[in-house]
Design an enzyme around this catalytic site. Structure first.
Site, short mmCIF file in Angstrom:
data_model
loop_
_atom_site.label_atom_id
_atom_site.label_comp_id
_atom_site.label_asym_id
_atom_site.label_seq_id
_atom_site.Cartn_x
_atom_site.Cartn_y
_atom_site.Cartn_z
N SER A 49 0.87 -1.28 0.00
CA SER A 49 0.10 -0.14 -0.06
C SER A 49 0.83 1.32 0.04
O SER A 49 2.11 0.98 -0.07
CB SER A 49 -1.08 0.17 1.27
OG SER A 49 -0.25 0.06 2.56
N SER A 178 11.58 11.41 5.79
CA SER A 178 10.43 12.16 6.19
C SER A 178 10.76 13.58 6.65
O SER A 178 12.17 13.61 6.80
CB SER A 178 9.71 11.64 7.54
OG SER A 178 8.56 12.16 8.24
N TYR A 191 10.11 7.56 15.86
CA TYR A 191 9.80 7.76 14.55
C TYR A 191 10.97 8.62 13.98
O TYR A 191 11.77 8.59 12.96
CB TYR A 191 8.67 8.29 14.14
CG TYR A 191 8.21 8.34 12.69
CD1 TYR A 191 7.98 7.20 11.78
CD2 TYR A 191 8.30 9.58 12.10
CE1 TYR A 191 7.76 7.41 10.60
CE2 TYR A 191 8.09 9.73 10.66
CZ TYR A 191 7.64 8.62 9.97
OH TYR A 191 7.54 8.73 8.51
N LYS A 195 14.28 8.12 11.53
CA LYS A 195 14.30 8.66 10.24
C LYS A 195 15.61 9.84 10.39
O LYS A 195 16.22 9.88 9.25
CB LYS A 195 13.14 9.38 10.02
CG LYS A 195 11.81 8.67 9.63
CD LYS A 195 11.81 7.72 8.53
CE LYS A 195 10.80 6.99 8.23
NZ LYS A 195 11.02 6.13 6.80
N THR A 226 -2.17 8.43 3.95
CA THR A 226 -1.74 7.05 3.43
C THR A 226 -1.98 5.88 4.57
O THR A 226 -2.53 6.34 5.68
CB THR A 226 -0.21 6.78 3.11
OG1 THR A 226 0.40 6.86 4.44
CG2 THR A 226 0.19 7.92 2.20
#
Length: 331
Positions: A49, A178, A191, A195, A226
Site C-alpha cells: 500500500s 520524512s 519515528y 528517520k 496513507t
C-alpha cells in the site's frame, strides 16, 4: 503548552508507507517522454500500500520493469497488483521481502537480479512503520521493531543491491525518510530517531558511492493520507496496552489523546512522491539532488538541509574527501 490532540501529535508527520491506491494513475500515452522509464529496472520495498504501491504501478506504466516487494505473501494486495499487471500488460514482478529479515532481503534481491539479468538500475527503500507516544513509554519491543524496519531494513537492502550496482558502475538509490527526519514532533515515539538515522546513513553512503557512479537521493515527504496512520494507530494501541503505568502516568493527557486516535494525514495527493522520484530518475547522473522535500505545504526542513550542506562543504570541501562532498552537493 499547546492543547494535545491527535492532530497536534501527528498532523505534521510524514507518511512513509501504505496507502491503498484508488486514484487513477498516468496511462502510458500520458507519460511525458522525458519521464518515461523504458529499460529501467526498479525494486521498491513496502508495496502492499502507500507510496510503494503507487510507485510500483506508476513506474510500470512509465515502462519500467518493476520488482514490487512486500512481506507476508500470499496476501490480497499482491494478488490485486498482479491482476492489474496482467490486465494492463505491465512488467511487474512481485517478490516477498520482509526488510527485517536478512534471509528474505538477500534472496529477494538475488531473485530480482536474476530476472533482470544483472544489476538493478534503481532501489527505492520505502518500507517503514511508526508507533506514537512519548519516548519514555517506548519499550524495547517497539523500539527494536522501529529500528529494524526503518534503519536496518534500508541498510540490508543497500548491502544486498550494491555489489552488482558497483560492478555495473551505475545505479540509483532512493531512501524515503520524512520531514520528521530533520525536525521533531513531541509525542511521535521513535519515528524521528529512526528517520534521523536513515538521513545520516543515506548522506554518508552518498559520499562513499560517488567513486562508483551511484547516486543517492533522500526523499522527505510531509504528511499524506496513507495507511501509515491506521497502521501506526494499531501499533500504538498494542504499545499502550502493555505499557507500565509507572511510565504512562507521566503523560496522561498525551496518552488519552493517543487512545482517541483520529488523524488521517490530510487531503494531499500521495502521488506527489512517485512523481518526484520519476523526475529525479530522469535527471542526468551526477546532477541529482541529495535531498528532495515533497509536500505542497510547509517544508520546515529546507532551512536545515541548506545549512547542513553548507557546513559539509565548508568543513570537508578542501579535504581529501572534498571531491566526493562537492559532487554530492554540486558545490
Amino acid at each position: 503548552m499547546p492543547t494535545m490532540n491527535r492532530r497536534t501529535l501527528l498532523g505534521a508527520a510524514a507518511a512513509t508507507t501504505a496507502f491503498t491506491a484508488t486514484a487513477a494513475l498516468s496511462k502510458p500515452d500520458l507519460v511525458p517522454p522525458a519521464l518515461g522509464m523504458a529499460g529501467k529496472s526498479v525494486l521498491i520495498t513496502g508495496c502492499s500500500s502507500g507510496f510503494g504501491r503507487l510507485t510500483a504501478e506508476d513506474f510500470a506504466r512509465r515502462g519500467a520493469k518493476v520488482f514490487a516487494t512486500m512481506r507476508n505473501l500470499p496476501r490480497q494486495e499482491a494478488e490485486e497488483l498482479r491482476q492489474i499487471a496482467e490486465d494492463d500488460g505491465l512488467d511487474i514482478h512481485i517478490i516477498e521481502i520482509d526488510v527485517t529479515s536478512d534471509e528474505q532481503v538477500a534472496a529477494g534481491v538475488a531473485e530480482a537480479e536474476r530476472i533482470n539479468g544483472g544489476a538493478l538500475d534503481v532501489l527505492i527503500n520505502n518500507a517503514g512503520i511508526s508507533t506514537a507516544g512519548p519516548i519514555e513509554i517506548q519499550d524495547m519491543e517497539a523500539t527494536k521493531l522501529m529500528f529494524e524496519t526503518n534503519v536496518f531494513g534500508p541498510h540490508r537492502m543497500m548491502r544486498a543491491a550494491l555489489p552488482a550496482m558497483r560492478a555495473a558502475k551505475s545505479g540509483q538509490i532512493f531512501n524515503v525518510t520524512s520531514q520528521l527526519g530533520r525536525v521533531m514532533l513531541p509525542g511521535f515515539g521513535q519515528y524521528s530517531p529512526t528517520k534521523f538515522a536513515l538521513e545520516a546513513m543515506s548522506e554518508q553512503i552518498a559520499y562513499e558511492l560517488v567513486q562508483h557512479n551511484i547516486d543517492v537521493t533522500i526523499i522527505e515527504p510531509g504528511g499524506y493520507p496513507t495507511k501509515i496512520w491506521a497502521n501506526a494507530n494499531a501499533l500504538t494501541e498494542k504499545l499502550l496496552s502493555r505499557a507500565d503505568p509507572v511510565h504512562l502516568d507521566g503523560y496522561t493527557a498525551m496518552v488519552d489523546q493517543l487512545r482517541a486516535g483520529g488523524n488521517t494525514g490530510g487531503d494531499t495527493d500521495p502521488a506527489d512522491v512517485p512523481r518526484a522520484i520519476a523526475e529525479i530518475i530522469a535527471m542526468p547522473a551526477g546532477t541529482r539532488p541529495l535531498r528532495k522535500e515533497v509536500h505542497p505545504g510547509a517544508k520546515p526542513q529546507m532551512a536545515i538541509n541548506k545549512v547542513c550542506a553548507e557546513v559539509q562543504v565548508g568543513w570537508l570541501g578542501e579535504s581529501p574527501y572534498g571531491p566526493w562532498i562537492r559532487a554530492v552537493h554540486h558545490a
